[in-house]
Design an enzyme around this catalytic site. Structure first.
Site, mmCIF file in Angstrom:
data_model
loop_
_atom_site.group_PDB
_atom_site.id
_atom_site.type_symbol
_atom_site.label_atom_id
_atom_site.label_comp_id
_atom_site.label_asym_id
_atom_site.label_seq_id
_atom_site.Cartn_x
_atom_site.Cartn_y
_atom_site.Cartn_z
ATOM 1 C CB CYS A 55 45.389 -22.973 -7.695
ATOM 2 S SG CYS A 55 44.634 -23.808 -6.292
ATOM 3 C CG HIS A 82 43.076 -19.419 -8.636
ATOM 4 N ND1 HIS A 82 42.190 -20.453 -8.817
ATOM 5 C CD2 HIS A 82 43.647 -19.628 -7.419
ATOM 6 C CE1 HIS A 82 42.228 -21.249 -7.762
ATOM 7 N NE2 HIS A 82 43.103 -20.765 -6.900
ATOM 8 C CG ASN A 102 40.736 -22.390 -4.516
ATOM 9 O OD1 ASN A 102 40.796 -22.848 -5.654
ATOM 10 N ND2 ASN A 102 41.794 -22.024 -3.830
HETATM 11 O O1 UT7 Z 1 44.312 -21.555 -4.402
HETATM 12 C C1 UT7 Z 1 45.624 -21.555 -3.948
HETATM 13 C C2 UT7 Z 1 45.989 -20.233 -3.432
HETATM 14 N N1 UT7 Z 1 45.453 -20.065 -2.111
HETATM 15 C C3 UT7 Z 1 45.228 -18.873 -1.649
HETATM 16 O O2 UT7 Z 1 45.379 -17.898 -2.356
HETATM 17 C C4 UT7 Z 1 44.830 -18.719 -0.196
HETATM 18 C C5 UT7 Z 1 45.559 -17.580 0.424
HETATM 19 N N2 UT7 Z 1 45.244 -17.386 1.820
HETATM 20 C C6 UT7 Z 1 44.027 -16.923 2.231
HETATM 21 O O3 UT7 Z 1 43.134 -16.714 1.424
HETATM 22 C C7 UT7 Z 1 43.841 -16.628 3.689
HETATM 23 O O4 UT7 Z 1 45.086 -16.690 4.348
HETATM 24 C C8 UT7 Z 1 42.831 -17.589 4.402
HETATM 25 C C9 UT7 Z 1 41.420 -17.296 3.910
HETATM 26 C C10 UT7 Z 1 43.205 -19.020 4.109
HETATM 27 C C11 UT7 Z 1 42.861 -17.358 5.917
HETATM 28 O O5 UT7 Z 1 42.580 -15.999 6.189
HETATM 29 P P1 UT7 Z 1 43.521 -15.205 7.211
HETATM 30 O O6 UT7 Z 1 42.960 -13.852 7.314
HETATM 31 O O7 UT7 Z 1 44.930 -15.334 6.732
HETATM 32 O O8 UT7 Z 1 43.261 -15.977 8.574
HETATM 33 P P2 UT7 Z 1 44.325 -16.689 9.513
HETATM 34 O O9 UT7 Z 1 44.836 -17.926 8.899
HETATM 35 O O10 UT7 Z 1 45.312 -15.666 9.973
HETATM 36 O O11 UT7 Z 1 43.411 -17.052 10.780
HETATM 37 C C12 UT7 Z 1 42.845 -16.058 11.606
HETATM 38 C C13 UT7 Z 1 42.052 -16.698 12.706
HETATM 39 C C14 UT7 Z 1 42.815 -17.763 13.484
HETATM 40 O O12 UT7 Z 1 42.442 -17.647 14.853
HETATM 41 P P3 UT7 Z 1 43.407 -16.924 15.897
HETATM 42 O O13 UT7 Z 1 44.683 -17.713 15.858
HETATM 43 O O14 UT7 Z 1 43.568 -15.522 15.407
HETATM 44 O O15 UT7 Z 1 42.629 -17.043 17.186
HETATM 45 C C15 UT7 Z 1 42.276 -19.066 12.951
HETATM 46 O O16 UT7 Z 1 42.334 -20.121 13.888
HETATM 47 O O17 UT7 Z 1 40.896 -17.368 12.177
HETATM 48 C C16 UT7 Z 1 40.843 -18.725 12.674
HETATM 49 N N3 UT7 Z 1 40.257 -19.577 11.643
HETATM 50 C C17 UT7 Z 1 38.929 -19.793 11.526
HETATM 51 N N4 UT7 Z 1 37.873 -19.377 12.251
HETATM 52 C C18 UT7 Z 1 36.658 -19.766 11.855
HETATM 53 C C19 UT7 Z 1 40.888 -20.226 10.642
HETATM 54 N N5 UT7 Z 1 40.000 -20.877 9.875
HETATM 55 C C20 UT7 Z 1 38.781 -20.623 10.408
HETATM 56 C C21 UT7 Z 1 37.480 -21.006 10.040
HETATM 57 N N6 UT7 Z 1 36.457 -20.553 10.778
HETATM 58 N N7 UT7 Z 1 37.219 -21.781 8.962
#
Ligand code: UT7
Length: 322
Positions: free
Chosen positions: A115, A249, A279
């Protein structure tokens, strides 16, 4: 005299097929609400079967050359930043060189920094220009990133899209003050496993699929982007208020908002495409640049700050006087 790399033109290409969150939710266990709340993404473009990274890159490059009013036979160098090359080799950039009809003129190669790839490629091209080895360079970020997604993994497959953006850089030797002012690159391979693919030619003979520890990458992004932006501003004697446009980005609207807040910039000075493009990895910054230059937001003489982080981890920032 100081040679600087001036941006002469920009171009963009998005595949025709735009897939909304609602459409995606029919085949992935997710929801529009979750994706919008966590990322700001509402849709992503997905390349058609048989449409390759080099095709996307060539479209964007042609548009950038037309926008610059520069003929293809003036191009000395083509750099393609990509994580999703057409093949392991030859370099996708050489395919673009051929598709553009450069007839063996100049040289072309790929840069791999995921990225952060566009910021890396821009810095590489800038150094060739400053060294006097190249006068005109095409710098392209192009991805068919959806091809390396695991559509069973909802934590990653909803985040990414396909696309390409390009800029034409040209050496300017004079007191004008336009051009790339500085670039600042970093990487730390100790964090390889925060964002990676499950395979590769050497390890598994396959490309593998994307895996990400989202929260870990998020935490690194907030700290490392703030640090590299501060480094970039300091190197140029600038403060946040001097930035006309932040072109980050496009991974997550929350990260973009956090950076803007740190710099003291309102949303009217931030170019955000993540809602419509998702992204697109190395393509995200040049796509955003092309959009904001084409619609007249970014104007000649303005200060533009680019920043990106991704797999590696690799990150960086560039300051451009447009
Ligand atoms: O381009 C390279 C650089 N990349 C980035 O900058 C990405 C950086 N990270 C992020 O943007 C965020 O961490 C994400 C958008 C990837 C995830 O957001 P988050 O607020 O960190 O969510 P999380 O991973 O903590 O997940 C929260 C909950 C989980 O459920 P539980 O364990 O709390 O019950 C996941 O299982 O959301 C659930 N979950 C989803 N639910 C519905 C994860 N993916 C999904 C989904 N739809 N697609």
């Amino acid at each position: 005299m100081t040679i600087r790399s001036v941006v002469r033109g920009t171009g963009a290409y998005l595949p025709a097929n735009a897939v909304t969150n609602l459409e995606l939710a029919k085949r992935v266990d997710t929801s529009d609400d979750w994706i919008v709340a966590r990322t700001g993404i509402t849709q992503r473009h997905i390349a058609a079967d048989g449409e390759l990274t080099s095709d996307l890159a060539t479209h964007a490059a042609r548009q950038a050359l037309a926008n610059a009013g520069i003929a293809v036979d003036a191009v000395d160098m083509v750099v393609v930043a990509t994580t999703t090359p057409d093949a392991t080799f030859p370099a996708t950039a050489t395919t673009v060189q051929a598709k553009l009809g450069m007839d063996g003129r100049g040289f072309a190669f790929d840069v791999q920094a995921v990225c952060a790839g566009f910021v890396y490629a821009l810095n590489v091209a800038d150094n060739f220009i400053r060294a006097g080895q190249v006068k005109t360079a095409l710098v392209i970020g192009a991805e068919t990133f959806t091809r390396i997604l695991d559509w069973e993994d909802r934590t990653t497959c909803v985040l990414f899209g396909d696309g390409a953006g390009a800029v034409v850089l040209q050496a300017e030797d004079g007191p004008g003050g336009r051009g790339i002012l500085s670039s600042h690159l970093h990487s730390d391979g100790r964090f390889n496993k925060a964002l990676y693919t499950t395979g590769g030619p050497s390890a598994t003979r396959e490309s593998g699929v994307v895996r990400m520890n989202g929260q870990e990458v998020f935490k690194h992004a907030v700290v490392k982007l703030a640090d590299v932006v501060e480094e970039a501003l300091k190197a140029n004697g600038l403060v946040g208020a001097d930035i006309d446009w932040l072109v980050p980005h496009q991974a997550n609207q929350r990260i973009i908002d956090g950076m803007a807040k740190k710099l003291g910039l309102g949303p009217e000075r931030v170019v955000s495409t993540v809602a419509r493009h998702a992204n697109t990895s190395a393509a995200s910054i040049p796509l955003a640049l092309a959009e904001a230059a084409a619609d007249g937001r970014i104007k000649q003489g303005q200060i533009v700050l680019l920043e990106a982080i991704g797999g590696g981890l690799a990150w960086g920032a560039s300051v451009i006087r447009w």
